[in-house]
Scaffold this active site. Structure first.
Site, PDB file in Angstrom:
ATOM      1  N   GLU A  33     -24.447 -38.643 -57.647  1.00  0.00           N
ATOM      2  CA  GLU A  33     -24.193 -37.256 -58.065  1.00  0.00           C
ATOM      3  C   GLU A  33     -25.195 -36.302 -57.414  1.00  0.00           C
ATOM      4  OE1 GLU A  33     -25.784 -35.527 -61.559  1.00  0.00           O
ATOM      5  OE2 GLU A  33     -26.264 -37.464 -62.471  1.00  0.00           O
ATOM      6  N   LYS A 167     -30.219 -40.183 -72.739  1.00  0.00           N
ATOM      7  CA  LYS A 167     -31.551 -39.651 -73.035  1.00  0.00           C
ATOM      8  C   LYS A 167     -31.713 -39.455 -74.527  1.00  0.00           C
ATOM      9  CE  LYS A 167     -31.304 -36.953 -69.057  1.00  0.00           C
ATOM     10  NZ  LYS A 167     -29.911 -36.687 -69.329  1.00  0.00           N
TER      11      LYS A 167
HETATM   12  N1  PSU Z   1     -29.791 -36.563 -66.481  1.00  0.00           N
HETATM   13  C1  PSU Z   1     -30.872 -36.233 -65.737  1.00  0.00           C
HETATM   14  N2  PSU Z   1     -30.796 -35.187 -64.913  1.00  0.00           N
HETATM   15  C2  PSU Z   1     -29.658 -34.450 -64.822  1.00  0.00           C
HETATM   16  C3  PSU Z   1     -28.512 -34.802 -65.606  1.00  0.00           C
HETATM   17  C4  PSU Z   1     -28.627 -35.874 -66.427  1.00  0.00           C
HETATM   18  O1  PSU Z   1     -31.914 -36.872 -65.815  1.00  0.00           O
HETATM   19  O2  PSU Z   1     -29.636 -33.496 -64.044  1.00  0.00           O
HETATM   20  C5  PSU Z   1     -27.234 -34.055 -65.433  1.00  0.00           C
HETATM   21  C6  PSU Z   1     -26.104 -35.024 -65.039  1.00  0.00           C
HETATM   22  O3  PSU Z   1     -25.438 -34.478 -63.922  1.00  0.00           O
HETATM   23  C7  PSU Z   1     -25.196 -35.035 -66.259  1.00  0.00           C
HETATM   24  C8  PSU Z   1     -25.387 -33.637 -66.764  1.00  0.00           C
HETATM   25  O4  PSU Z   1     -23.855 -35.342 -65.942  1.00  0.00           O
HETATM   26  O5  PSU Z   1     -26.789 -33.403 -66.618  1.00  0.00           O
HETATM   27  C9  PSU Z   1     -24.918 -33.445 -68.186  1.00  0.00           C
HETATM   28  O6  PSU Z   1     -24.905 -32.070 -68.471  1.00  0.00           O
HETATM   29  P1  PSU Z   1     -24.059 -31.528 -69.726  1.00  0.00           P
HETATM   30  O7  PSU Z   1     -24.752 -32.049 -70.936  1.00  0.00           O
HETATM   31  O8  PSU Z   1     -24.130 -30.020 -69.603  1.00  0.00           O
HETATM   32  O9  PSU Z   1     -22.659 -32.076 -69.567  1.00  0.00           O
END
Ligand code: PSU
Ligand code: MN
Length: 309
Positions: A33, A167
């Site tokens: 990603e 997380k």
């Molecule tokens: N975990 C990380 N860094 C990130 C993300 C997750 O350590 O940048 C990103 C990933 O791309 C994940 C997104 O899909 O955050 C999730 O965001 P949201 O909760 O807005 O869907």
């Protein structure tokens, strides 16, 4: 008045030479990603890490395919120049499922989240994707309704996502409930406990455990025998030497979430904001852990992809 014909999906995909060659010769490919580059880590560690992770995948005999949106195209595999452009560009959109077509139709730069990377990987014929952590059900979701589109995507798109778990800034029990509802197998790698990103422990038992790439490959092949099968989530614990123990992490996470609330952060800004606050609170240590776990996931993903070719 007739509107222009919609573009064919295949016409939107631009493979780099390395990925195109791998797909035509049957080499394993691992999708990566780009939100982790633009919104997950500060420059220049973001681009250094992106390159290191690609090298880790090549060292395992597979080919990396970093995915991003540029000039109305889905880039599958970035050149060095494109990776640099993305890592340093201002105003890169964080693109999940809801944002993907907006970025493509307007020609904006878009970094793909887990959800959008799964969509792009599937469209490009890739089955295995390595990341850090997935989005999930946020704490307080019963009030905010903040549930990442990553969970819905895992329920519908047949891509194996190799993560280090969810997380601990998320509500992990609720995240597991939603994944179960959506029919997503959650497999901890080589451990009975669900890992929690920076920490090897979450205090929760993993739904399932598998301990080799071969076993995971067999599960993925079994999923393929059903039509409309969705994704699979692998939760690979961060190496012991790199982890920040759960007991220590809890106080940083609570402080970061409180800070986000005080500052009125909402919606898609929440995850990047909280990650940034944790980086400050841990004096950079959370970033070292993040890098180590992404590299660890990339190596496992390469071995899983090799099982599928
Ligand atoms: N975990 C990380 N860094 C990130 C993300 C997750 O350590 O940048 C990103 C990933 O791309 C994940 C997104 O899909 O955050 C999730 O965001 P949201 O909760 O807005 O869907
Ligand atoms: Mn969200």
């Amino acid at each position: 008045m007739t509107s222009p014909a919609p573009a064919a999906l295949a016409d939107l995909i631009v493979y780099n030479d390395e990925v195109r060659d791998a797909l035509s010769t049957g080499k394993p490919v691992v999708a990566l990603e780009s939100t982790i580059i633009t919104h997950g880590m500060p420059f220049p560690k973001n681009v250094e890490t992106a390159r290191q992770v690609e090298a880790d995948i090549r060292a395992e005999g597979a080919v990396p395919a970093t995915i991003a949106l540029m000039d109305g195209k889905i880039m599958v595999g970035l050149s060095d120049a494109d990776l640099d452009r993305l890592a340093q560009a201002k105003d890169v959109m964080k693109c999940s499922r809801a944002d993907l077509t907006f970025a493509l139709a307007t020609g904006r730069y878009g970094a793909t989240t887990v959800a959008a990377t799964m969509m792009a990987a599937h469209a490009a014929g890739l089955k295995v994707f390595a990341t850090g952590g997935i989005g999930g059900v946020h704490k307080g979701a019963e009030q905010s309704f903040d549930i990442s589109a990553d969970l819905d995507e895992l329920g519908r798109t047949p891509v194996c996502v190799v993560s280090a778990g969810a997380k601990a800034l998320l509500d992990i029990p609720k995240t597991l409930e939603v994944l179960e509802t959506k029919g997503v197998p959650v497999i901890a790698y080589g451990t009975e406990e669900l890992p929690a990103f920076w920490s090897r422990q979450s205090g929760l038992a993993a739904p399932y455990t598998l301990s080799s790439a071969e076993e995971i490959g067999a599960l993925l092949k079994m999923r393929e025998t059903f039509s409309d099968h969705g994704g699979v989530l692998i939760a690979n614990p961060v190496p012991e030497t790199d982890e920040i123990p759960r007991s220590e992490m809890t106080s940083y996470i609570d402080a970061a979430i409180a800070q986000a609330e005080t500052d009125g952060i909402r919606g898609k800004e929440v995850t990047p904001y909280v990650l940034g606050a944790i980086l400050d609170l841990t004096a950079g240590r959370s970033l070292d852990t993040n890098i180590a776990l992404v590299r660890n996931n990339a190596r496992l993903a390469a071995r899983i992809a090799a099982e599928l070719v």
